[in-house]
Design a protein around this motif. Structure first.
Motif, PDB file in Angstrom:
ATOM      1  N   ALA A  60      -3.617  14.785  22.677  1.00  0.00           N
ATOM      2  CA  ALA A  60      -3.245  16.100  22.147  1.00  0.00           C
ATOM      3  C   ALA A  60      -1.746  16.191  21.874  1.00  0.00           C
ATOM      4  CB  ALA A  60      -3.667  17.200  23.116  1.00  0.00           C
ATOM      5  N   GLU A  61      -0.948  15.601  22.742  1.00  0.00           N
ATOM      6  CA  GLU A  61       0.506  15.616  22.522  1.00  0.00           C
ATOM      7  C   GLU A  61       0.869  14.841  21.262  1.00  0.00           C
ATOM      8  OE1 GLU A  61       1.863  14.050  26.259  1.00  0.00           O
ATOM      9  OE2 GLU A  61       1.926  16.053  27.180  1.00  0.00           O
ATOM     10  N   ARG A  62       0.231  13.694  21.041  1.00  0.00           N
ATOM     11  CA  ARG A  62       0.502  12.901  19.839  1.00  0.00           C
ATOM     12  C   ARG A  62       0.034  13.649  18.582  1.00  0.00           C
ATOM     13  NH1 ARG A  62       4.483  10.140  20.084  1.00  0.00           N
ATOM     14  NH2 ARG A  62       3.778   9.280  18.127  1.00  0.00           N
ATOM     15  N   VAL A  67       1.181  16.473  13.675  1.00  0.00           N
ATOM     16  CA  VAL A  67       0.881  17.588  12.772  1.00  0.00           C
ATOM     17  C   VAL A  67       2.131  18.422  12.509  1.00  0.00           C
ATOM     18  CG1 VAL A  67      -0.417  19.741  12.494  1.00  0.00           C
ATOM     19  CG2 VAL A  67      -1.570  17.689  13.352  1.00  0.00           C
ATOM     20  N   THR A  68       2.893  18.745  13.558  1.00  0.00           N
ATOM     21  CA  THR A  68       4.072  19.588  13.355  1.00  0.00           C
ATOM     22  C   THR A  68       5.162  18.870  12.566  1.00  0.00           C
ATOM     23  OG1 THR A  68       4.896  19.013  15.564  1.00  0.00           O
ATOM     24  CG2 THR A  68       3.652  21.067  15.356  1.00  0.00           C
ATOM     25  N   ALA A  69       5.255  17.545  12.697  1.00  0.00           N
ATOM     26  CA  ALA A  69       6.239  16.794  11.914  1.00  0.00           C
ATOM     27  C   ALA A  69       5.789  16.624  10.469  1.00  0.00           C
ATOM     28  CB  ALA A  69       6.476  15.422  12.550  1.00  0.00           C
ATOM     29  N   THR A  70       4.507  16.415  10.258  1.00  0.00           N
ATOM     30  CA  THR A  70       3.974  16.178   8.915  1.00  0.00           C
ATOM     31  C   THR A  70       3.844  17.467   8.118  1.00  0.00           C
ATOM     32  OG1 THR A  70       2.727  14.300   9.764  1.00  0.00           O
ATOM     33  CG2 THR A  70       2.044  15.162   7.627  1.00  0.00           C
ATOM     34  N   ALA A  71       3.483  18.545   8.792  1.00  0.00           N
ATOM     35  CA  ALA A  71       3.229  19.823   8.110  1.00  0.00           C
ATOM     36  C   ALA A  71       3.928  20.966   8.841  1.00  0.00           C
ATOM     37  CB  ALA A  71       1.735  20.074   8.035  1.00  0.00           C
ATOM     38  N   TYR A  85      -3.772  24.476  14.129  1.00  0.00           N
ATOM     39  CA  TYR A  85      -2.608  24.648  13.271  1.00  0.00           C
ATOM     40  C   TYR A  85      -3.065  25.409  12.037  1.00  0.00           C
ATOM     41  CZ  TYR A  85      -1.142  21.396  16.697  1.00  0.00           C
ATOM     42  OH  TYR A  85      -0.891  20.830  17.921  1.00  0.00           O
ATOM     43  N   ALA A  86      -2.411  26.550  11.803  1.00  0.00           N
ATOM     44  CA  ALA A  86      -2.850  27.478  10.767  1.00  0.00           C
ATOM     45  C   ALA A  86      -1.852  27.544   9.618  1.00  0.00           C
ATOM     46  CB  ALA A  86      -3.034  28.869  11.365  1.00  0.00           C
ATOM     47  N   ASN A  87      -2.371  27.948   8.448  1.00  0.00           N
ATOM     48  CA  ASN A  87      -1.517  28.118   7.269  1.00  0.00           C
ATOM     49  C   ASN A  87      -0.853  29.500   7.294  1.00  0.00           C
ATOM     50  OD1 ASN A  87      -3.498  29.946   6.401  1.00  0.00           O
ATOM     51  ND2 ASN A  87      -4.422  28.486   4.982  1.00  0.00           N
ATOM     52  N   ALA A  88      -0.118  29.820   6.250  1.00  0.00           N
ATOM     53  CA  ALA A  88       0.614  31.090   6.185  1.00  0.00           C
ATOM     54  C   ALA A  88      -0.312  32.299   6.237  1.00  0.00           C
ATOM     55  CB  ALA A  88       1.469  31.130   4.919  1.00  0.00           C
ATOM     56  N   ASP A  89      -1.564  32.132   5.832  1.00  0.00           N
ATOM     57  CA  ASP A  89      -2.536  33.235   5.888  1.00  0.00           C
ATOM     58  C   ASP A  89      -3.174  33.380   7.263  1.00  0.00           C
ATOM     59  OD1 ASP A  89      -2.116  33.769   3.184  1.00  0.00           O
ATOM     60  OD2 ASP A  89      -3.669  32.334   2.580  1.00  0.00           O
ATOM     61  N   VAL A 136      -3.798   4.741  13.818  1.00  0.00           N
ATOM     62  CA  VAL A 136      -4.401   6.072  13.933  1.00  0.00           C
ATOM     63  C   VAL A 136      -3.401   7.121  13.455  1.00  0.00           C
ATOM     64  CG1 VAL A 136      -5.227   7.819  15.569  1.00  0.00           C
ATOM     65  CG2 VAL A 136      -6.036   5.450  15.746  1.00  0.00           C
ATOM     66  N   GLU A 137      -2.155   6.974  13.855  1.00  0.00           N
ATOM     67  CA  GLU A 137      -1.130   7.936  13.438  1.00  0.00           C
ATOM     68  C   GLU A 137      -1.009   7.971  11.916  1.00  0.00           C
ATOM     69  OE1 GLU A 137       3.499   9.195  14.285  1.00  0.00           O
ATOM     70  OE2 GLU A 137       2.596   7.569  15.433  1.00  0.00           O
ATOM     71  N   GLN A 138      -1.018   6.808  11.278  1.00  0.00           N
ATOM     72  CA  GLN A 138      -0.940   6.766   9.812  1.00  0.00           C
ATOM     73  C   GLN A 138      -2.124   7.489   9.178  1.00  0.00           C
ATOM     74  OE1 GLN A 138      -0.632   2.549   8.986  1.00  0.00           O
ATOM     75  NE2 GLN A 138       1.570   2.730   8.591  1.00  0.00           N
ATOM     76  N   GLN A 139      -3.303   7.289   9.729  1.00  0.00           N
ATOM     77  CA  GLN A 139      -4.490   7.963   9.191  1.00  0.00           C
ATOM     78  C   GLN A 139      -4.391   9.476   9.377  1.00  0.00           C
ATOM     79  OE1 GLN A 139      -7.531   5.802  11.369  1.00  0.00           O
ATOM     80  NE2 GLN A 139      -8.096   4.688   9.516  1.00  0.00           N
ATOM     81  N   VAL A 140      -3.919   9.913  10.542  1.00  0.00           N
ATOM     82  CA  VAL A 140      -3.780  11.351  10.802  1.00  0.00           C
ATOM     83  C   VAL A 140      -2.747  11.954   9.862  1.00  0.00           C
ATOM     84  CG1 VAL A 140      -3.063  13.079  12.507  1.00  0.00           C
ATOM     85  CG2 VAL A 140      -4.604  11.212  13.177  1.00  0.00           C
ATOM     86  N   VAL A 141      -1.633  11.267   9.673  1.00  0.00           N
ATOM     87  CA  VAL A 141      -0.602  11.752   8.736  1.00  0.00           C
ATOM     88  C   VAL A 141      -1.208  11.909   7.338  1.00  0.00           C
ATOM     89  CG1 VAL A 141       1.530  11.114   7.530  1.00  0.00           C
ATOM     90  CG2 VAL A 141       1.401  10.944  10.025  1.00  0.00           C
ATOM     91  N   GLY A 142      -1.942  10.911   6.888  1.00  0.00           N
ATOM     92  CA  GLY A 142      -2.574  10.983   5.563  1.00  0.00           C
ATOM     93  C   GLY A 142      -3.559  12.138   5.457  1.00  0.00           C
ATOM     94  N   LEU A 143      -4.359  12.335   6.483  1.00  0.00           N
ATOM     95  CA  LEU A 143      -5.331  13.445   6.470  1.00  0.00           C
ATOM     96  C   LEU A 143      -4.633  14.792   6.460  1.00  0.00           C
ATOM     97  CD1 LEU A 143      -7.927  12.030   9.018  1.00  0.00           C
ATOM     98  CD2 LEU A 143      -8.345  12.514   6.591  1.00  0.00           C
ATOM     99  N   VAL A 144      -3.588  14.948   7.265  1.00  0.00           N
ATOM    100  CA  VAL A 144      -2.868  16.222   7.306  1.00  0.00           C
ATOM    101  C   VAL A 144      -2.174  16.489   5.984  1.00  0.00           C
ATOM    102  CG1 VAL A 144      -0.979  17.479   8.432  1.00  0.00           C
ATOM    103  CG2 VAL A 144      -2.634  16.218   9.826  1.00  0.00           C
TER     104      VAL A 144
END
Length: 149
Positions: A60-62, A67-71, A85-89, A136-144
């Motif tokens: 969860a920490e990773r 997520v917070t660094a990518t988006a 993690y939510a969008n502006a809406d 895994v991190e690369q895949q998560v970054v791509g998905l986000v």
């Protein structure tokens, strides 16, 4: 005459599912003004992560850092008691469900319908997550990145 329900039958929800619904109701009641809500959301996510089992907490920490660094435009909040993690809406885009939440053998990285992952008529929106690695991190970054595009 309808059959009587036996006392051993379930009402359809496990104790964990009922607890998650209660957590979500409390989250909705606790939401206030946007700025305070974002600060409270971050603290709620950090508190929730701190309460996880060590293996889940590490994942969860990773996820949180990635997520917070990518988006950075997504803001953290809890959603049904899970880090999300939510969008502006205020709509949840991505969430993390630890394996202990419902007694699963793996944690889950999931995406809601606000994520832009559409790929034809069928695409994955939930991913089993057992260990963290650079791959895994690369895949998560791509998905986000795709989810917020």
């Amino acid at each position: 005459m309808p059959a009587k329900t036996s006392p051993t039958e379930s009402d359809g929800f496990s104790a964990e599912e009922r607890a998650a619904m209660k957590e979500r109701a409390a989250e909705l009641r606790a939401e206030g003004k946007k700025g305070a809500k974002q600060a409270d959301g971050l603290q709620a996510v950090l508190d929730r992560i701190a309460d996880m089992a060590p293996e889940d907490r590490a994942l969860a920490e990773r996820v949180h850092m990635t997520v917070t660094a990518t988006a950075p435009e997504l803001w953290p909040k809890t959603w049904y008691g899970m880090p999300a993690y939510a969008n502006a809406d205020g709509k949840v885009v991505v969430f993390f469900q630890d394996s202990g939440k419902f007694g699963y053998r793996y944690s889950t990285l999931g995406f809601q319908d606000t994520a832009h992952l559409d790929d034809g008529d069928l695409w994955p929106v939930s991913y089993a997550l057992r260990k963290w690695s650079p791959e895994v991190e690369q895949q998560v970054v791509g998905l986000v990145r795709a989810a917020i595009s």
